[in-house]
Scaffold this motif. Structure first.
Motif, PDB file in Angstrom:
ATOM      1  N   THR A   1       0.837  -1.202   0.000  1.00 56.17           N
ATOM      2  CA  THR A   1       0.000   0.000   0.000  1.00 56.17           C
ATOM      3  C   THR A   1       0.869   1.249   0.000  1.00 56.17           C
ATOM      4  OG1 THR A   1      -1.744  -1.190   1.161  1.00 56.17           O
ATOM      5  CG2 THR A   1      -1.878   1.202   1.194  1.00 56.17           C
ATOM      6  N   TRP A   2       1.944   1.228   0.780  1.00 60.08           N
ATOM      7  CA  TRP A   2       2.871   2.357   0.822  1.00 60.08           C
ATOM      8  C   TRP A   2       3.517   2.567  -0.549  1.00 60.08           C
ATOM      9  CZ3 TRP A   2       3.925   6.687   2.931  1.00 60.08           C
ATOM     10  CH2 TRP A   2       5.183   7.259   2.840  1.00 60.08           C
ATOM     11  N   PHE A   3       3.909   1.495  -1.225  1.00 58.10           N
ATOM     12  CA  PHE A   3       4.513   1.581  -2.555  1.00 58.10           C
ATOM     13  C   PHE A   3       3.512   2.174  -3.550  1.00 58.10           C
ATOM     14  CE2 PHE A   3       5.255  -0.222  -6.788  1.00 58.10           C
ATOM     15  CZ  PHE A   3       6.556   0.216  -7.024  1.00 58.10           C
ATOM     16  N   ILE A   4       2.283   1.686  -3.534  1.00 61.46           N
ATOM     17  CA  ILE A   4       1.245   2.210  -4.425  1.00 61.46           C
ATOM     18  C   ILE A   4       1.022   3.692  -4.163  1.00 61.46           C
ATOM     19  CG2 ILE A   4      -1.249   2.135  -4.908  1.00 61.46           C
ATOM     20  CD1 ILE A   4      -1.018  -0.953  -4.603  1.00 61.46           C
ATOM     21  N   SER A   5       1.002   4.057  -2.898  1.00 63.94           N
ATOM     22  CA  SER A   5       0.855   5.455  -2.523  1.00 63.94           C
ATOM     23  C   SER A   5       1.989   6.301  -3.099  1.00 63.94           C
ATOM     24  CB  SER A   5       0.823   5.565  -0.991  1.00 63.94           C
ATOM     25  OG  SER A   5       0.826   6.900  -0.586  1.00 63.94           O
TER      26      SER A   5
END
Length: 172
Positions: free
Chosen positions: A72-76
């Motif tokens: 999720t952090w990477f997608i963000s």
């Protein structure tokens, strides 16, 4: 009372980490598909030309193997990089203004929703950040035809958003 509040907070955090974020599970796909559609429709057919900057496919493959919070952090971070890239001066593009505005609004909503799912800030990917800087420099910084440079950027943004959509649909 303070101890009960601490235990409740801890349990909510554990539930969030193990069950995932409702926003990414229920809203992300809707916004993702809207972003892709608007990006495709705001200009002519997406070009087939090569950018000259190697797409960071290996970063997406690594992210696919990550825990949900890290993914999720990477997608963000990807959404944030795309948003920053498209905040440049767009005077030379012939894209549909309303669709571009709707695209940016949808992208920013998607970014905010994704960021709301991240419990703690993690270290950003320097390689992803460098990729976007190089993309900006190799297109807008070096190409004489700025409108063509923006079309190449739109093509790359489209690839990123498709990868992010795939990651989110299969892993979150």
């Amino acid at each position: 009372m303070k101890a009960i509040l601490s235990v409740c907070t801890f349990l909510v955090l554990i539930l969030h980490l193990t069950q995932g974020c409702p926003w990414t599970q229920h809203k992300f796909q809707q916004y993702s598909r809207t972003c892709l559609t608007l990006l495709e429709e705001m200009g002519e057919k997406i070009v087939d030309d090569s950018v000259g900057v190697h797409f960071p496919e290996e970063l997406y493959k690594l992210a696919r193997k990550s825990q949900p919070q890290r993914l999720t952090w990477f997608i963000s971070q990807v959404l944030d990089e795309v948003s920053q890239l498209l905040e440049e001066d767009l005077d030379t593009v012939a894209w549909d203004e309303k669709k571009m505005k709707d695209f940016m609004s949808t992208l920013n909503t998607q970014l905010e929703g994704t960021e709301s799912c991240v419990v703690s800030k993690m270290k950003k990917s320097k390689r992803l950040n460098l990729y976007f800087k190089k993309l900006r420099n190799e297109t807008l910084g070096k190409m004489e035809d700025e409108a063509q440079a923006w079309e190449l950027i739109r093509k790359e943004v489209h690839k990123h958003l498709k990868w992010v959509d795939l990651l989110a649909s299969t892993r979150l």
